[in-house]
Design a protein around this motif. Structure first.
Motif, short mmCIF file in Angstrom:
data_model
loop_
_atom_site.label_atom_id
_atom_site.label_comp_id
_atom_site.label_asym_id
_atom_site.label_seq_id
_atom_site.Cartn_x
_atom_site.Cartn_y
_atom_site.Cartn_z
N ARG A 133 23.02 1.25 -41.80
CA ARG A 133 22.75 0.23 -40.78
C ARG A 133 21.36 -0.34 -40.99
O ARG A 133 20.46 0.33 -41.52
CB ARG A 133 22.84 0.84 -39.38
N GLN A 134 21.17 -1.59 -40.55
CA GLN A 134 19.87 -2.24 -40.67
C GLN A 134 18.85 -1.56 -39.75
O GLN A 134 19.21 -1.18 -38.63
CB GLN A 134 19.97 -3.72 -40.22
N THR A 135 17.63 -1.48 -40.20
CA THR A 135 16.56 -1.01 -39.32
C THR A 135 16.47 -1.92 -38.10
O THR A 135 16.51 -3.14 -38.24
CB THR A 135 15.22 -1.01 -40.11
N GLY A 136 16.38 -1.32 -36.93
CA GLY A 136 16.26 -2.12 -35.70
C GLY A 136 17.59 -2.47 -35.07
O GLY A 136 17.64 -3.05 -33.98
N ASP A 137 18.70 -2.11 -35.74
CA ASP A 137 20.02 -2.51 -35.23
C ASP A 137 20.31 -1.92 -33.85
O ASP A 137 20.77 -2.62 -32.95
CB ASP A 137 21.12 -2.12 -36.21
N SER A 138 20.05 -0.63 -33.68
CA SER A 138 20.44 0.00 -32.40
C SER A 138 19.64 -0.58 -31.24
O SER A 138 20.17 -0.81 -30.15
CB SER A 138 20.31 1.52 -32.46
N LEU A 139 18.36 -0.87 -31.49
CA LEU A 139 17.54 -1.44 -30.41
C LEU A 139 18.01 -2.85 -30.06
O LEU A 139 18.09 -3.22 -28.89
CB LEU A 139 16.06 -1.44 -30.83
N ALA A 140 18.34 -3.64 -31.08
CA ALA A 140 18.82 -5.00 -30.83
C ALA A 140 20.16 -4.97 -30.09
O ALA A 140 20.39 -5.71 -29.13
CB ALA A 140 18.97 -5.74 -32.15
N ARG A 141 21.02 -4.07 -30.52
CA ARG A 141 22.39 -4.04 -29.99
C ARG A 141 22.45 -3.49 -28.56
O ARG A 141 23.26 -3.93 -27.74
CB ARG A 141 23.24 -3.16 -30.92
N TYR A 142 21.60 -2.50 -28.28
CA TYR A 142 21.72 -1.81 -26.98
C TYR A 142 20.46 -1.92 -26.12
O TYR A 142 20.48 -1.51 -24.97
CB TYR A 142 22.02 -0.32 -27.21
N GLY A 143 19.37 -2.44 -26.68
CA GLY A 143 18.11 -2.42 -25.95
C GLY A 143 17.62 -3.78 -25.51
O GLY A 143 16.43 -3.98 -25.32
N ALA A 144 18.53 -4.74 -25.38
CA ALA A 144 18.13 -6.09 -24.97
C ALA A 144 18.90 -6.52 -23.73
O ALA A 144 19.22 -7.69 -23.55
CB ALA A 144 18.35 -7.07 -26.13
N ASN A 145 19.20 -5.54 -22.85
CA ASN A 145 19.94 -5.80 -21.60
C ASN A 145 21.32 -6.39 -21.85
O ASN A 145 21.83 -7.17 -21.04
CB ASN A 145 19.13 -6.70 -20.66
N MET A 146 21.88 -6.04 -22.99
CA MET A 146 23.25 -6.45 -23.30
C MET A 146 23.92 -5.25 -23.96
O MET A 146 23.25 -4.37 -24.48
CB MET A 146 23.27 -7.62 -24.29
N LEU A 147 25.26 -5.27 -23.94
CA LEU A 147 26.03 -4.29 -24.71
C LEU A 147 27.11 -5.05 -25.47
O LEU A 147 27.58 -6.10 -24.98
CB LEU A 147 26.71 -3.27 -23.78
N LEU A 156 27.11 11.30 -25.78
CA LEU A 156 26.41 11.59 -24.53
C LEU A 156 25.00 11.01 -24.53
O LEU A 156 24.46 10.67 -23.49
CB LEU A 156 26.32 13.10 -24.33
N ALA A 157 24.40 10.93 -25.71
CA ALA A 157 23.01 10.45 -25.78
C ALA A 157 22.99 8.93 -25.86
O ALA A 157 23.98 8.28 -26.16
CB ALA A 157 22.31 11.05 -26.98
N SER A 158 21.82 8.38 -25.63
CA SER A 158 21.63 6.93 -25.73
C SER A 158 21.96 6.45 -27.14
O SER A 158 21.64 7.12 -28.12
CB SER A 158 20.16 6.61 -25.42
N PRO A 159 22.58 5.27 -27.26
CA PRO A 159 22.81 4.70 -28.59
C PRO A 159 21.53 4.11 -29.20
O PRO A 159 21.57 3.67 -30.36
CB PRO A 159 23.84 3.60 -28.32
N ILE A 160 20.44 4.08 -28.44
CA ILE A 160 19.15 3.62 -28.99
C ILE A 160 18.42 4.83 -29.56
O ILE A 160 18.30 5.85 -28.89
CB ILE A 160 18.29 2.97 -27.89
N PHE A 161 17.93 4.71 -30.79
CA PHE A 161 17.24 5.85 -31.41
C PHE A 161 15.73 5.78 -31.27
O PHE A 161 15.06 6.78 -31.25
CB PHE A 161 17.60 5.95 -32.89
N ASN A 162 15.22 4.56 -31.21
CA ASN A 162 13.76 4.43 -31.09
C ASN A 162 13.42 3.52 -29.92
O ASN A 162 13.90 2.40 -29.84
CB ASN A 162 13.16 3.84 -32.39
N TYR A 163 12.61 4.06 -29.01
CA TYR A 163 12.09 3.29 -27.89
C TYR A 163 10.63 3.01 -28.23
O TYR A 163 9.77 3.85 -27.99
CB TYR A 163 12.20 4.10 -26.59
#
Ligand code: GTQ
Length: 292
Positions: A133-147, A156-163
């Protein structure tokens, strides 16, 4: 045979970690009754080989810039203050392509997994799990107030790996202008799983909190023993009547159900984590504000 003074590489050792022993729990490799903490060092060019385990892990970056951890095939570049998750049973490896050593704190639920006799681990058999996967993909996909429109929660854990710290810190700075302070916590936020609003991890509850300069919190206690990491600023904390002075990168452990008061000398930012989410699910958690 190793000669005295010879360096064991991170690869030979699997990982290079100083375990933070709690003097009240000597020999138990735990910082609280239920949680583990360690300081991990990855030198330039080193790798800590790919593996996975049933324990959940978090990282909080304390020094260096540009090393990475890969989680389930996505590489996260790590900067000071970033909060990074390794969900249970997710493949992960660490590497450092930068020219500086990198140090982060590891927080794991190792004692909890042991309590339940549910500790499993396996090596991947190669240094790196393939990057898919591209670097930054999980944050873009799940961390921008959209799913994603057909997102079905599987883990069970967040789909975002880096906050990233830059984003969390900016949010605190924007909220700070509102001047609404909790008497016991200043301005305290919890890191969430955007799929359900729950904590970002199934067993470990992570938080980030801002205390403005000169702020003194009122006494607070809860049943979740808490590990505090100073991200910014200087101050002091009284835990069960004992005073601890702190500055950037200091780590403190507050036991369960002991009164805590913080005083920020400078504007301060504290990262913290505890087993609150596990206690809440099991019905054990309680808190109390007020007199000490
Ligand atoms: O990086 O996965 O500090 O498995 C202890 C056990 C870190 C890790 C630790 C681990 C890890």
């Amino acid at each position: 045979m190793l000669e005295a003074g010879e360096l064991i590489t991170a690869k030979e050792a699997e990982r290079r970690v100083l375990i933070l022993e709690n003097p009240g729990l000597r020999g138990a490799s735990r910082i609280t009754t239920s949680l583990y903490a360690g300081l991990q060092l990855v030198l330039p060019g080193e790798v800590a080989p790919a593996h996975r385990h049933s324990q959940s892990a978090l990282r909080f970056v304390l020094d260096g810039t540009g090393a990475h951890t890969s989680v389930n095939g996505e590489r996260c570049n790590m900067e000071y203050g970033d909060f990074v998750i390794t969900p249970p049973w997710a493949w992960h490896d660490h590497g450092n392509d930068s020219d500086q050593p990198m140090i982060w704190m590891d927080g794991l639920d190792i004692p909890l997994a042991s309590l339940f006799d549910a500790s499993f681990a396996e090596g991947y058999g190669a240094d790196e799990h393939p990057v898919s996967r591209q670097t930054g993909d999980s944050l873009a996909r799940y961390g921008a107030n959209m799913l994603p429109v057909d997102y079905r929660r599987q883990e069970l854990a967040s789909p975002i790996f880096n906050y990233p710290y830059a984003r969390s810190r900016e949010a605190l700075a924007a909220m700070q202008r509102q001047q609404e302070w909790d008497p016991c916590h200043g301005l305290k936020m919890r890191y969430v799983n955007p799929a359900d609003g729950g904590y970002a991890m199934p067993t470990i509850a992570p938080f980030l909190q801002l205390l403005p300069q000169g702020f003194k919190t009122e006494a607070y206690r809860s049943t979740d023993a808490t590990v505090f990491v100073v991200a910014e600023g200087r101050g002091q904390t009284t835990i069960d009547g004992r005073l601890f002075e702190w500055g950037p990168r200091d780590i403190m452990a507050a036991p369960s159900w002991k009164w805590i008061r913080h005083e920020a000398i400078d504007e301060a930012v504290l990262f913290s984590y505890s087993d609150r989410v596990a206690q809440q699910k099991l019905g054990f958690w309680r808190e109390q504000r007020g007199a000490d």
